[in-house]
Design an enzyme around this catalytic site. Structure first.
Site, PDB file in Angstrom:
ATOM      1  N   ASN A  47      44.062  32.447  43.945  1.00  0.00           N
ATOM      2  CA  ASN A  47      44.595  33.025  42.705  1.00  0.00           C
ATOM      3  C   ASN A  47      45.282  34.355  43.001  1.00  0.00           C
ATOM      4  OD1 ASN A  47      43.512  30.907  41.067  1.00  0.00           O
ATOM      5  ND2 ASN A  47      41.507  31.833  41.366  1.00  0.00           N
ATOM      6  N   LYS A 105      33.109  23.481  50.242  1.00  0.00           N
ATOM      7  CA  LYS A 105      33.534  22.159  50.709  1.00  0.00           C
ATOM      8  C   LYS A 105      32.375  21.369  51.315  1.00  0.00           C
ATOM      9  CE  LYS A 105      37.700  23.122  49.391  1.00  0.00           C
ATOM     10  NZ  LYS A 105      38.023  22.709  48.028  1.00  0.00           N
ATOM     11  N   GLY A 140      33.944  39.366  36.388  1.00  0.00           N
ATOM     12  CA  GLY A 140      35.097  38.503  36.600  1.00  0.00           C
ATOM     13  C   GLY A 140      34.952  37.246  35.767  1.00  0.00           C
ATOM     14  N   GLU A 154      37.722  43.238  31.776  1.00  0.00           N
ATOM     15  CA  GLU A 154      39.072  42.710  31.555  1.00  0.00           C
ATOM     16  C   GLU A 154      39.092  41.652  30.479  1.00  0.00           C
ATOM     17  OE1 GLU A 154      40.937  42.672  36.000  1.00  0.00           O
ATOM     18  OE2 GLU A 154      40.519  40.792  35.016  1.00  0.00           O
ATOM     19  N   ILE A 179      35.854  34.566  47.981  1.00  0.00           N
ATOM     20  CA  ILE A 179      36.022  33.371  48.806  1.00  0.00           C
ATOM     21  C   ILE A 179      35.049  33.450  49.977  1.00  0.00           C
ATOM     22  CG2 ILE A 179      37.610  32.148  50.359  1.00  0.00           C
ATOM     23  CD1 ILE A 179      38.965  31.878  47.805  1.00  0.00           C
TER      24      ILE A 179
HETATM   25  O1  0RQ Z   1      38.195  25.221  45.327  1.00  0.00           O
HETATM   26  O2  0RQ Z   1      38.174  23.871  43.294  1.00  0.00           O
HETATM   27  O3  0RQ Z   1      39.549  23.219  45.286  1.00  0.00           O
HETATM   28  O4  0RQ Z   1      37.060  23.070  45.383  1.00  0.00           O
HETATM   29  O5  0RQ Z   1      37.724  28.146  45.930  1.00  0.00           O
HETATM   30  O6  0RQ Z   1      35.621  28.416  44.105  1.00  0.00           O
HETATM   31  O7  0RQ Z   1      33.148  28.373  44.086  1.00  0.00           O
HETATM   32  O8  0RQ Z   1      34.465  27.386  42.138  1.00  0.00           O
HETATM   33  O9  0RQ Z   1      34.284  29.873  42.548  1.00  0.00           O
HETATM   34  O10 0RQ Z   1      35.731  29.717  40.444  1.00  0.00           O
HETATM   35  O11 0RQ Z   1      34.210  31.688  40.978  1.00  0.00           O
HETATM   36  O12 0RQ Z   1      36.330  31.309  42.254  1.00  0.00           O
HETATM   37  C1  0RQ Z   1      37.232  34.040  44.577  1.00  0.00           C
HETATM   38  C2  0RQ Z   1      38.597  32.106  43.825  1.00  0.00           C
HETATM   39  C3  0RQ Z   1      36.136  32.221  43.281  1.00  0.00           C
HETATM   40  C4  0RQ Z   1      37.711  33.780  42.114  1.00  0.00           C
HETATM   41  C5  0RQ Z   1      37.422  33.036  43.475  1.00  0.00           C
HETATM   42  C6  0RQ Z   1      37.223  27.323  46.967  1.00  0.00           C
HETATM   43  C7  0RQ Z   1      36.307  26.364  46.267  1.00  0.00           C
HETATM   44  C8  0RQ Z   1      37.098  26.060  45.007  1.00  0.00           C
HETATM   45  C9  0RQ Z   1      36.915  28.193  43.637  1.00  0.00           C
HETATM   46  P1  0RQ Z   1      38.251  23.714  44.777  1.00  0.00           P
HETATM   47  P2  0RQ Z   1      34.321  28.419  43.182  1.00  0.00           P
HETATM   48  P3  0RQ Z   1      35.126  30.633  41.431  1.00  0.00           P
HETATM   49  C10 0RQ Z   1      38.611  39.294  37.064  1.00  0.00           C
HETATM   50  C11 0RQ Z   1      38.349  39.412  38.534  1.00  0.00           C
HETATM   51  C12 0RQ Z   1      39.795  36.955  42.536  1.00  0.00           C
HETATM   52  C13 0RQ Z   1      40.188  37.613  41.223  1.00  0.00           C
HETATM   53  C14 0RQ Z   1      39.056  38.348  40.583  1.00  0.00           C
HETATM   54  C15 0RQ Z   1      38.934  34.661  42.169  1.00  0.00           C
HETATM   55  C16 0RQ Z   1      37.703  27.407  44.693  1.00  0.00           C
HETATM   56  O13 0RQ Z   1      36.600  34.542  41.779  1.00  0.00           O
HETATM   57  O14 0RQ Z   1      40.061  34.188  42.044  1.00  0.00           O
HETATM   58  O15 0RQ Z   1      38.020  38.619  41.139  1.00  0.00           O
HETATM   59  N1  0RQ Z   1      38.740  35.983  42.407  1.00  0.00           N
HETATM   60  N2  0RQ Z   1      39.293  38.698  39.346  1.00  0.00           N
HETATM   61  O16 0RQ Z   1      36.066  25.228  47.057  1.00  0.00           O
HETATM   62  C17 0RQ Z   1      37.616  27.761  51.331  1.00  0.00           C
HETATM   63  C18 0RQ Z   1      35.897  29.326  51.197  1.00  0.00           C
HETATM   64  C19 0RQ Z   1      35.853  29.093  49.790  1.00  0.00           C
HETATM   65  C20 0RQ Z   1      36.753  28.182  49.254  1.00  0.00           C
HETATM   66  C21 0RQ Z   1      35.522  29.018  47.653  1.00  0.00           C
HETATM   67  N3  0RQ Z   1      35.079  30.201  51.789  1.00  0.00           N
HETATM   68  N4  0RQ Z   1      36.794  28.646  51.917  1.00  0.00           N
HETATM   69  N5  0RQ Z   1      37.632  27.514  50.011  1.00  0.00           N
HETATM   70  N6  0RQ Z   1      36.512  28.155  47.927  1.00  0.00           N
HETATM   71  N7  0RQ Z   1      35.103  29.601  48.785  1.00  0.00           N
HETATM   72  C22 0RQ Z   1      39.569  38.216  36.568  1.00  0.00           C
HETATM   73  C23 0RQ Z   1      41.017  38.583  36.693  1.00  0.00           C
HETATM   74  O17 0RQ Z   1      41.394  39.394  37.456  1.00  0.00           O
HETATM   75  C24 0RQ Z   1      42.028  37.892  35.853  1.00  0.00           C
END
Ligand code: 0RQ
Length: 502
Positions: A383, A407, A268, A293, A363
């Site tokens: 996202n 957080k 990812g 991807e 998440i």
């Molecule tokens: O929010 O920036 O407001 O603080 O989520 O979290 O830790 O920076 O991690 O950038 O790797 O994103 C799942 C969103 C992780 C991403 C996800 C909050 C955290 C922060 C981002 P802030 P991190 P990442 C190929 C594969 C789905 C699509 C996918 C994603 C923000 O990996 O979109 O896999 N995946 N595609 O604070 C509340 C929790 C949290 C939380 C994280 N437990 N509760 N907020 N955050 N954990 C690509 C494509 O398909 C195009």
């Protein structure tokens, strides 16, 4: 006109973005190019946003449905959201302005598997597609299109749309010709045949996109860069997760379950994904391939090192530095990078056949191994599922990675029950946090819980998770397969919303 548009028919259709945008009317569905900030149209969406704002200032309704490959850029989703021009959006969004409107209930968002979008458009699930706006690098004398830095759903939109607007972007390297493989063998059930691809670098299609010139109503010339988000260096937590993951791959090779050259990798986007690529750079594995991807800088590093021989993907998601590196010597990558339509780059049949190793962010996960990739506290989208489901469910081996806390520690990313499910317990193989790695393959739910709590949960939350499972087991002796306390299962999320802390 420019040397990028050498087709006599289509060079006669060159016009301004403002003129081109007039083909879009209120209520229409518009299919645009663009995947992870690469290859989106740079001019027409902005001109359309102006047209929409003007209509709104006259008190007229003007909102459209927008279909893309994946995420675009501020000048597309951001601009159209700012002027309240979107009624419906699919299949993926990463823009913060649009995210706010979606979560306020003002824009309908269909969050879908990225491999499904093109076929579901063909099935007619989304209704007709009125206009396609597709960026390309060049139009050849015979009318064939040289794709740009992403392919995404472009083939499907060009075929399905009533009208086509082309953006020919001079910024897109002319050298991209030959980097694409657009498969034209898709048919609708019951006429489908197997996709004859058995190696990530196999060519099964054409280097060009086709378009019926009769449908092309406008051609717009641009010279504007992709989003090219700069990368931040991996933090400590990401490095630790990458180390656990690479060590685990080593362990799998030793156990004889995967070859020393591993299996085609999918990763990812983001910090952890890049850290894993860095980890592989320092590891002993050679002859790697990727079936993925997005090509981020980490994959370029691996290609440059010679450890990675080939990458199949659907888009470039490079930093400005990565773009410069690619442009300095495109020839070095030719034949080692292929960009395909996203229905092929993410195809379940191919992911399963090749035996992909899939690595994606999350998440939260629950103690039983269900994974939430998309929603905060059950309801607010971040996202979208993107390609994570396409890859994870069909992978030979999959990983979901996340820091154990979010957080500042107010949130545990390991919870009793996920507040939204994207990947079910049946689909998830290995969970990784900076605390450790939990291999869940072949385990019963209660054994999975033991492992997830011991290896992945943060110590601040471990005892309470243990206590939850123990009490759930004790509460209903006839319901011990996947023990839950239904009144408490989501109480951690409830507490966060009420008190700001889980
Ligand atoms: O929010 O920036 O407001 O603080 O989520 O979290 O830790 O920076 O991690 O950038 O790797 O994103 C799942 C969103 C992780 C991403 C996800 C909050 C955290 C922060 C981002 P802030 P991190 P990442 C190929 C594969 C789905 C699509 C996918 C994603 C923000 O990996 O979109 O896999 N995946 N595609 O604070 C509340 C929790 C949290 C939380 C994280 N437990 N509760 N907020 N955050 N954990 C690509 C494509 O398909 C195009």
């Amino acid at each position: 006109h420019s040397d990028r548009i050498t087709c006599p028919v289509l060079s006669g259709r060159v016009t301004s973005a403002a003129e081109a945008a007039k083909h879009v009317e209120h209520g229409m569905s518009v299919g645009i190019s663009g995947f992870t900030g690469a290859g989106h149209p740079k001019a027409v969406p902005g001109a359309l946003a102006e047209r929409i704002a003007l209509a709104h200032s006259r008190g007229e309704e003007f909102r459209i449905g927008l279909w893309s490959g994946a995420s675009t850029a501020p000048e597309v989703d951001g601009r159209l959201a700012e002027v309240d021009g979107l009624d419906k959006r699919l299949p993926y969004n990463g823009d913060p302005t649009l995210r706010r409107l979606i979560n306020a209930g003002e824009v309908d968002y269909v969050d879908a598997h990225l491999s499904h979008t093109a076929q579901q458009a063909w099935f007619g699930f989304f209704g007709p597609l009125d206009v396609a706006v597709v960026e390309v690098a060049a139009v050849l004398p015979n009318g064939l299109l040289v794709p740009g830095s992403s392919v995404g759903n472009n083939k499907a939109w060009l075929e399905r749309a009533e009208k086509v607007v082309l953006e020919v972007n001079r910024w897109q390297p002319r050298d991209l010709e030959g980097f694409h493989d657009v498969y034209y063998g898709t048919a609708l059930p019951p006429h489908r045949i197997p996709i004859q691809l058995t190696h990530p670098m196999q060519r099964i299609g054409d280097p060009y996109l086709r378009v019926d010139p009769a449908k092309v109503v406008a051609v717009v010339e641009t010279d504007a860069p992709d989003r090219n988000t700069p990368l931040t260096a991996p933090d400590d937590a990401s490095r630790r997760m990458a180390d656990y993951l690479v060590d685990f791959l080593r362990h799998e090779v030793r156990a004889g379950r995967i070859p020393p050259s591993l299996l085609p990798l999918q990763s990812g986007v983001g910090n952890v994904a890049n850290a894993v690529m860095e980890g592989l750079l320092d590891a002993e594995f050679e002859g790697l391939t990727a079936f993925t991807e997005v090509i981020q800088d980490g994959l370029l590093d691996l290609l440059d090192s010679g450890k990675l021989t080939a990458v199949s993907a659907t888009s470039f998601g490079l930093s400005p530095d990565g773009v410069q590196r690619f442009l300095a010597n495109p020839g070095a990558y030719k034949g080692r990078i292929l960009l395909r339509s996203q229905e092929i780059s993410n195809h379940p049949e191919l992911v399963r056949r090749l035996g992909v190793i899939a690595i994606n962010g999350m998440i939260e996960a629950d103690v039983y191994g269900n994974v939430n990739s998309t929603h905060v506290m059950g309801s607010s989208i971040m996202n979208g599922i993107g390609g994570s489901g396409d890859f994870a469910r069909n992978a030979y081996l999959n990983f979901f990675v996340s820091p154990s806390l979010a957080k500042g520690g107010a949130i545990s990313s390991v919870v009793p029950m996920v507040s939204h499910v994207d990947h079910t317990e049946h689909d998830v193989h290995v969970l990784v946090t900076e605390q450790g790695l939990a291999d869940l393959r072949g385990l019963s739910p209660t054994d999975r819980a033991d492992r997830v709590i011991a290896h992945c949960a943060h110590p601040d939350y471990r005892d309470r998770l243990r206590d939850y499972v123990d009490r759930a087991k004790a509460a209903r002796p006839t319901a011990r397969h996947t023990p839950h306390l239904l009144d408490e299962a989501l109480s951690w999320h409830r507490r966060f919303l009420d008190e700001g802390h889980m």
